[in-house]
Scaffold this active site. Structure first.
Site, PDB file in Angstrom:
ATOM      1  N   THR A  96       1.599   0.517   7.686  1.00 49.69           N
ATOM      2  CA  THR A  96       1.968  -0.800   8.197  1.00 49.69           C
ATOM      3  C   THR A  96       0.703  -1.451   8.753  1.00 49.69           C
ATOM      4  O   THR A  96      -0.373  -0.848   8.781  1.00 49.69           O
ATOM      5  CB  THR A  96       2.980  -0.700   9.360  1.00 49.69           C
ATOM      6  OG1 THR A  96       2.292  -0.224  10.524  1.00 49.69           O
ATOM      7  CG2 THR A  96       4.108   0.264   9.037  1.00 49.69           C
TER       8      THR A  96
ATOM      9  N   ILE B  76       0.837  -1.201   0.000  1.00 49.21           N
ATOM     10  CA  ILE B  76       0.000   0.000   0.000  1.00 49.21           C
ATOM     11  C   ILE B  76       0.875   1.256   0.000  1.00 49.21           C
ATOM     12  O   ILE B  76       0.631   2.204  -0.747  1.00 49.21           O
ATOM     13  CB  ILE B  76      -0.943   0.009   1.233  1.00 49.21           C
ATOM     14  CG1 ILE B  76      -1.779  -1.266   1.301  1.00 49.21           C
ATOM     15  CG2 ILE B  76      -1.822   1.255   1.236  1.00 49.21           C
ATOM     16  CD1 ILE B  76      -2.628  -1.545   0.090  1.00 49.21           C
TER      17      ILE B  76
ATOM     18  N   LYS C  73     -12.881  -4.840  11.472  1.00 50.40           N
ATOM     19  CA  LYS C  73     -13.711  -3.877  10.739  1.00 50.40           C
ATOM     20  C   LYS C  73     -15.070  -3.718  11.420  1.00 50.40           C
ATOM     21  O   LYS C  73     -15.621  -2.616  11.494  1.00 50.40           O
ATOM     22  CB  LYS C  73     -13.867  -4.323   9.292  1.00 50.40           C
ATOM     23  CG  LYS C  73     -12.551  -4.179   8.526  1.00 50.40           C
ATOM     24  CD  LYS C  73     -12.578  -4.907   7.201  1.00 50.40           C
ATOM     25  CE  LYS C  73     -11.250  -4.760   6.485  1.00 50.40           C
ATOM     26  NZ  LYS C  73     -11.099  -5.683   5.373  1.00 50.40           N
TER      27      LYS C  73
ATOM     28  N   ASP D 293      -9.547 -10.006  10.702  1.00 49.92           N
ATOM     29  CA  ASP D 293      -9.599  -8.764   9.941  1.00 49.92           C
ATOM     30  C   ASP D 293     -11.045  -8.248   9.835  1.00 49.92           C
ATOM     31  O   ASP D 293     -11.305  -7.061  10.005  1.00 49.92           O
ATOM     32  CB  ASP D 293      -8.994  -9.000   8.547  1.00 49.92           C
ATOM     33  CG  ASP D 293      -8.956  -7.730   7.732  1.00 49.92           C
ATOM     34  OD1 ASP D 293      -8.186  -6.815   8.108  1.00 49.92           O
ATOM     35  OD2 ASP D 293      -9.713  -7.613   6.755  1.00 49.92           O
TER      36      ASP D 293
HETATM   37  N1  LIG Z   1      -3.900  -4.772   1.001  1.00 45.96           N
HETATM   38  C1  LIG Z   1      -5.096  -4.231   1.066  1.00 45.96           C
HETATM   39  O1  LIG Z   1      -5.925  -4.386   0.194  1.00 45.96           O
HETATM   40  C2  LIG Z   1      -5.456  -3.361   2.210  1.00 45.96           C
HETATM   41  C3  LIG Z   1      -6.704  -2.771   2.251  1.00 45.96           C
HETATM   42  C4  LIG Z   1      -7.027  -1.944   3.348  1.00 45.96           C
HETATM   43  C5  LIG Z   1      -6.111  -1.746   4.357  1.00 45.96           C
HETATM   44  N2  LIG Z   1      -4.903  -2.348   4.277  1.00 45.96           N
HETATM   45  C6  LIG Z   1      -3.964  -2.118   5.332  1.00 45.96           C
HETATM   46  O2  LIG Z   1      -2.838  -1.465   4.815  1.00 45.96           O
HETATM   47  C7  LIG Z   1      -1.716  -1.745   5.616  1.00 45.96           C
HETATM   48  C8  LIG Z   1      -0.552  -2.156   4.734  1.00 45.96           C
HETATM   49  O3  LIG Z   1      -0.873  -3.303   4.008  1.00 45.96           O
HETATM   50  P1  LIG Z   1       0.118  -3.883   2.922  1.00 45.96           P
HETATM   51  O4  LIG Z   1      -0.671  -4.837   2.132  1.00 45.96           O
HETATM   52  O5  LIG Z   1       0.774  -2.773   2.214  1.00 45.96           O
HETATM   53  O6  LIG Z   1       1.177  -4.631   3.827  1.00 45.96           O
HETATM   54  P2  LIG Z   1       2.740  -4.903   3.507  1.00 45.96           P
HETATM   55  O7  LIG Z   1       3.175  -5.980   4.394  1.00 45.96           O
HETATM   56  O8  LIG Z   1       2.945  -5.052   2.042  1.00 45.96           O
HETATM   57  O9  LIG Z   1       3.423  -3.519   3.933  1.00 45.96           O
HETATM   58  C9  LIG Z   1       3.651  -3.167   5.253  1.00 45.96           C
HETATM   59  C10 LIG Z   1       5.015  -2.512   5.285  1.00 45.96           C
HETATM   60  O10 LIG Z   1       5.218  -1.971   6.564  1.00 45.96           O
HETATM   61  C11 LIG Z   1       6.541  -2.276   6.991  1.00 45.96           C
HETATM   62  N3  LIG Z   1       6.564  -2.247   8.435  1.00 45.96           N
HETATM   63  C12 LIG Z   1       6.071  -3.140   9.304  1.00 45.96           C
HETATM   64  N4  LIG Z   1       6.305  -2.734  10.557  1.00 45.96           N
HETATM   65  C13 LIG Z   1       6.939  -1.563  10.484  1.00 45.96           C
HETATM   66  C14 LIG Z   1       7.437  -0.632  11.438  1.00 45.96           C
HETATM   67  N5  LIG Z   1       7.308  -0.856  12.726  1.00 45.96           N
HETATM   68  N6  LIG Z   1       8.031   0.481  10.998  1.00 45.96           N
HETATM   69  C15 LIG Z   1       8.151   0.719   9.685  1.00 45.96           C
HETATM   70  N7  LIG Z   1       7.709  -0.113   8.746  1.00 45.96           N
HETATM   71  C16 LIG Z   1       7.105  -1.247   9.134  1.00 45.96           C
HETATM   72  C17 LIG Z   1       6.832  -3.594   6.400  1.00 45.96           C
HETATM   73  O11 LIG Z   1       8.218  -3.814   6.298  1.00 45.96           O
HETATM   74  C18 LIG Z   1       6.161  -3.459   5.032  1.00 45.96           C
HETATM   75  O12 LIG Z   1       7.043  -2.873   4.124  1.00 45.96           O
HETATM   76  C19 LIG Z   1      -2.169  -2.802   6.590  1.00 45.96           C
HETATM   77  O13 LIG Z   1      -2.490  -2.189   7.821  1.00 45.96           O
HETATM   78  C20 LIG Z   1      -3.429  -3.349   5.964  1.00 45.96           C
HETATM   79  O14 LIG Z   1      -4.352  -3.851   6.881  1.00 45.96           O
HETATM   80  C21 LIG Z   1      -4.546  -3.142   3.235  1.00 45.96           C
HETATM   81  N1  LIG Z   2      -7.023  -7.907   3.815  1.00 42.58           N
HETATM   82  C1  LIG Z   2      -8.083  -6.994   3.765  1.00 42.58           C
HETATM   83  C2  LIG Z   2      -7.637  -5.747   3.107  1.00 42.58           C
HETATM   84  C3  LIG Z   2      -8.626  -4.644   3.289  1.00 42.58           C
HETATM   85  O1  LIG Z   2      -8.693  -4.271   4.618  1.00 42.58           O
HETATM   86  C4  LIG Z   2      -9.220  -7.603   3.011  1.00 42.58           C
HETATM   87  O2  LIG Z   2      -9.024  -8.640   2.415  1.00 42.58           O
HETATM   88  O3  LIG Z   2     -10.304  -7.076   3.028  1.00 42.58           O
END
Ligand SMILES: NC(=O)c1ccc[n+]([C@@H]2O[C@H](COP(=O)([O-])OP(=O)(O)OC[C@H]3O[C@@H](n4cnc5c(N)ncnc54)[C@H](O)[C@@H]3O)[C@@H](O)[C@H]2O)c1
Ligand SMILES: N[C@@H](CCO)C(=O)O
Ligand code: NA
Length: 921
Positions: free
Chosen positions: A654, A573, A781, A777
């Site tokens: 994160t 993200i 929500k 998760d």
């Molecule tokens: N993927 C989705 O569709 C989606 C949708 C809604 C919300 N989210 C939320 O977005 C966030 C990120 O998701 P993602 O898919 O990008 O995850 P990801 O694992 O790809 O990215 C998370 C990043 O954060 C870094 N990280 C972890 N702990 C850390 C810290 N203490 N300090 C600095 N960096 C740190 C990790 O190294 C990684 O690069 C999550 O909270 C997730 O729930 C994701």
């Molecule tokens: N992992 C979550 C991302 C959105 O929060 C999902 O599948 O809905």
């Protein structure tokens, strides 16, 4: 013979017509907003300058000091004919008075340029006041000092002065003119030599002796310039202003002009030499007894103003090496603009605040006759400059005309004298300020609320110890008797002043100022706004001062809303967001006036920091090559210590609980927080409530739209319903993009584990897919929406059916889990087949039941014609049943996971923040 009327229409009106559009925001369409410096400068260039073909140097500088070159790029050239046609200069037989300072007269080339400027002035009558060539006044004082201290080297020092003028004359002049100038110079220098010898013998020079010696600098520069003008065939005389200007010394290094006597002498002078172009010596004058004197240091502006008033000039132009008066110190506010006009009073205020505009005494003589003073840059002739004049009557009423400029004073302390014994006791203020006066301290601002329980005032930091001691002595009895409770000193303060005519009487000015400060989370310690209508002063912590200045300036001058952004977690993200920011930055700047700067990116191991903004095309390389070890405290300090960006936001991308645990502290520090991370809002209830209470009580914002339904407007829809008074009965839906994808694609024929891998590949899952499959998760929500709707639930209050088999819950990594998952495919095939046989589908749903104040998360079966059975891809569907939407729920549906839509949701929160901070909506 020179009692002429002031130009009509009012000169400022024409000048003001070219003013840039500036002022408080949300008003007109984007295309009308914002100061486009280039456009602004060109408009005024055409309205004003006619000297554009002359040499323009790139000499940097502003009335506040050095300015980086690119801030003051020379404006686009306009043809001389074009510019002359619209030139705004005194016409007819009014005198046009010019003043050129030492820098303008610094070399023979510059003197020639001055001559050219004068020759191009179309006015019929021109009176030009000049300073000595640069450094000459100091050299002359030095001669006197040497002679007084019986240091023989005054002779060689005098030779240097002679050489300097001789060289300039040889460059500029030839033939008979050169011979005449040099013979006069010779005569003057041998006179001076004799005089200095006398001083040397006496070991002392009277003030008038010294003034007489020093004044030669002006005499020579005036002669040189007049010869340079004559060379072109234009008749030109030079005037020794000691024959004309009569002043009375008033002590304290000041003089009062005797206008009547000066006017008489000037008439006599003209009777003898009726010239139309006159070069007059600045700085020097005579006493009524004809003793040489000076107008004291920097007195040439004063000379020009006095002479301007004596001849009732159409205009006095002060030529210098800056483009005009800036709206704020350009070293602190890069968007500062040159002001086209300033009223006389505004110019006073600005000069008080160190804007080095003009000494107030320079303004007084011309103000009496409404003569405009224009400050212009002789090294950037195409810049129109700033006109100081009486403000035209039509220029008032709206905010943009009200606040002209901002200024700051640092290194102050506030003194607060407090107690119940002051109220209704006449003489307390007098006693306080009497004590302050006795220690010779200068009071910079005073504020007393009408309750009379405290008087506070600001003094320079270096004077506060003495002031405090004097007050303790003066009020010893009152303090010990308890009539006064304290004499308190608050160190490290600064003043921010907004300067503008009619400001204090226009509604909304102070509100706008304080709102801008509040949004930048800046605390105001004291406030003063007199009835003078020219100045609102606030006292703040010195460390906040530049941020305050920038926040206020950007609010009133429509410069860009700058937002310093820190990105935590450049994972899926985070990096998608960085890409979107990169692609959209230019459009935001141009169309929305929003300047987003990513000042830092930190992962869990390394981070990169920048003071001005990371190049988003190369952040990945930087994170590899220029990175330092990640340190969240340092990262946050870096963002909050940058004074140039009043607004800061941390974007937590994160899924980390420990990062989320800092939100409270960050908000407290005035740093906004935006996140798709669900941990804070679904964590322990007490912490959540504390966070939300802080958010509501402060001007710092916390946005988290992407925590539910990714980019879908779920939180905002719920808020909209709640805030407009709807009553939520039930929120039910498919909240997991991952589980939606899995069950939309999992038919009996496919392996369950394959579909899970696909969802992970597609970026729908949480970093650990078990967070999705365990239902955690979704439960998060549900909790987020439940709390948003007012329920006080903990995560553990929600019964959840986990889809992670018991045996795989203990896997130490997500990879191990994924590897072992296929061994459970058969169980899933069975469950799916059962549903299929009943004409149903499996759907994993979450429910917030507001009637029973509870939540559930479970795998349910739905008939194939149910809306929940109609989904595809990673769609979320959320149905809000409310008092208003009772028969048919309000439904939001669309992709609820995935990198682009999630990052888009975070991005839109950032823009929402920018608009809360004052960007156009
Ligand atoms: N993927 C989705 O569709 C989606 C949708 C809604 C919300 N989210 C939320 O977005 C966030 C990120 O998701 P993602 O898919 O990008 O995850 P990801 O694992 O790809 O990215 C998370 C990043 O954060 C870094 N990280 C972890 N702990 C850390 C810290 N203490 N300090 C600095 N960096 C740190 C990790 O190294 C990684 O690069 C999550 O909270 C997730 O729930 C994701
Ligand atoms: N992992 C979550 C991302 C959105 O929060 C999902 O599948 O809905
Ligand atoms: Na959302």
């Amino acid at each position: 013979m020179w009692s002429l009327a002031v130009a009509s229409p009012h000169p400022a009106a024409a000048f003001a017509a070219a003013r840039p559009r500036r002022g408080p925001r949300p008003a007109a369409a984007p295309s009308h907003r914002g100061v486009n410096p280039q456009r602004w400068r060109c408009e005024k260039t055409q309205a004003w300058s006619f000297w554009s073909s002359l040499w323009a140097s790139d000499l940097p500088g502003g009335l506040y000091g050095d300015v980086s070159k690119n801030m003051l790029k020379p404006a686009a050239a306009v043809s001389v004919e074009q510019a002359e046609a619209s030139a705004h200069l005194p016409k007819g037989d009014m005198w046009s008075v010019h003043k050129f300072g030492g820098t303008c007269m610094g070399t023979s080339q510059r003197i020639q340029n001055v001559a050219d400027i004068i020759l191009r002035d179309p006015s019929e009558r021109k009176l030009v006041v000049v300073s000595a060539m640069s450094k000459v006044t100091d050299m002359m004082y030095n001669l006197v000092n040497k002679a007084q201290s019986r240091d023989d080297s005054y002779i060689t020092a005098l030779d240097e002065v002679f050489e300097k003028h001789m060289a300039a004359a040889k460059d500029l002049l030839g033939g008979e003119d050169l011979a005449r100038f040099l013979s006069q110079l010779h005569a003057d220098v041998s006179n001076l030599k004799a005089m200095l010898r006398a001083i040397c013998i006496a070991g002392h020079a009277t003030e008038s002796f010294s003034d007489f010696v020093v004044g030669h600098g002006e005499i020579w520069s005036a002669q040189l310039l007049s010869f340079a003008i004559k060379k072109s065939g234009t008749p030109c005389s030079w005037m020794d202003t000691r024959e004309v200007l009569v002043v009375n010394p008033t002590g304290s290094n000041q003089v009062d002009p005797d206008y009547l006597e000066s006017e008489k002498r000037l008439e006599k002078w003209f009777a003898r030499q009726p010239a139309e172009t006159i070069i007059a010596t600045g700085f020097i004058a005579s006493t009524p007894e004809n003793i040489p004197t000076t107008l004291k240091r920097d007195g040439s502006d004063f000379s020009a103003a006095i002479i301007g008033s004596l001849v009732k000039a159409g205009q006095v132009t002060i030529w210098t090496d800056v483009d005009g008066v800036f709206s704020a110190d350009p070293r602190k506010v890069s968007e500062a603009v040159i002001l086209s006009t300033l009223s006389y009073q505004e110019a006073w205020e600005m000069s008080y605040f160190g804007a080095n505009v003009l000494h107030p005494r320079t303004i007084i003589p011309v103000m009496k006759y409404n003569i405009p003073i224009v400050i212009r840059n002789m090294f950037n002739i195409s810049a129109p400059g700033t006109m100081i004049c009486q403000q035209p009557a039509n220029e008032s009423g709206d905010l943009e005309a009200c606040v002209k400029a901002f200024a700051t004073i640092d290194k102050l302390s506030l003194v607060n004298v407090e107690g119940t014994g002051m109220a209704g006791v006449p003489g307390t203020a007098s006693a306080i300020f009497g004590a302050v006066k006795d220690v010779g301290a200068n009071v910079i601002m005073i504020s007393q609320a009408s309750s009379e329980h405290s008087v506070c005032f600001a003094v320079p930091e270096k004077e506060v110890a003495a002031v405090s001691a004097a007050l303790h002595v003066r009020f010893r009895e009152a303090l010990s008797a308890g009539r006064l409770s304290k004499v308190e000193v608050i160190h490290n303060c600064s003043i921010l002043a907004a300067v503008g005519l009619k400001m204090a009487s226009t509604p909304g000015v102070s509100a706008t100022l304080f709102d801008a400060l509040a949004k930048a989370n800046i605390n105001v310690r004291a406030i003063a706004q007199g009835c003078s209508e020219y100045n609102i002063t606030v006292v703040l912590k010195q460390e906040d001062c530049v941020r305050a200045l920038r926040a206020a300036h950007s609010r009133f001058f429509l410069s860009k809303t700058t937002l310093a952004v820190g990105i935590i977690g450049p994972g899926l993200i985070g990096r998608t967001l960085l890409n979107q920011l990169k692609d959209q930055a230019a459009v935001l700047k141009e169309n929305m006036n929003i300047d987003l700067r990513v000042m830092g990116i930190t992962g869990s191991r390394t981070m990169v920091l920048s003071d001005t903004g990371i190049d988003l095309a190369h952040w990945k390389e930087q994170l590899q090559t220029e990175a330092e070890p990640a340190n969240l405290d340092k990262f946050v300090d870096h963002l909050s210590e940058n004074q140039l960006f009043p607004n800061r936001v941390l974007v937590d991308c994160t899924a980390d609980t420990s990062v989320a645990s800092h939100y409270y502290d960050w908000l407290k520090k005035g740093i906004h927080v935006i996140t798709p991370n669900k941990k804070a809002n679904s964590g322990p209830l007490d912490k959540y409530l504390k966070l939300r209470t802080l958010q509501r009580a402060s001007y710092t914002h916390y946005f988290y739209e992407a925590t539910v339904g990714a980019g879908l407007p779920i939180i905002s829809t719920l808020r909209g319903l709640l805030e407009t008074g709807d009553k939520i009965l039930r929120i039910e839906g498919i909240f997991s993009g991952t589980l939606s994808y899995i069950f939309n694609n999992f038919e009996g024929t496919r392996a369950f584990s394959d579909v899970v891998s696909e969802a992970k590949e597609a970026g729908y899952t949480e970093p650990d897919p078990r967070d999705d499959l365990s239902g955690t998760d979704v439960a998060r929500k549900v909790i987020i929406l439940a709390r948003e709707s007012g329920l006080k639930l903990e995560l553990s209050d929600i019964p959840v059916r986990s889809l992670v088999p018991e045996a795989l819950r203990s896997c130490s990594t997500a990879d191990e889990y994924m590897q072992k998952l296929p061994s459970f495919d058969q169980d899933w095939a069975r469950e799916s087949k059962d549903a299929e046989a009943a004409g149903e589908v499996l759907r994993y749903v979450g429910v917030v039941d507001l009637v029973n104040k509870e939540g559930q998360v479970e795998l349910r079966r739905y008939k194939k014609d149910h809306p929940f059975a109609q989904l595809s891809g990673s769609d979320n569907i959320i149905a809000f049943t409310t008092s208003r939407y009772k028969e048919q729920p309000l439904i939001v549906r669309g992709p609820g996971a995935g990198a682009e839509v999630t990052a888009g949701g975070v991005f839109s929160d950032i823009l929402r923040l920018a608009s809360y901070l004052g960007a156009p909506s």
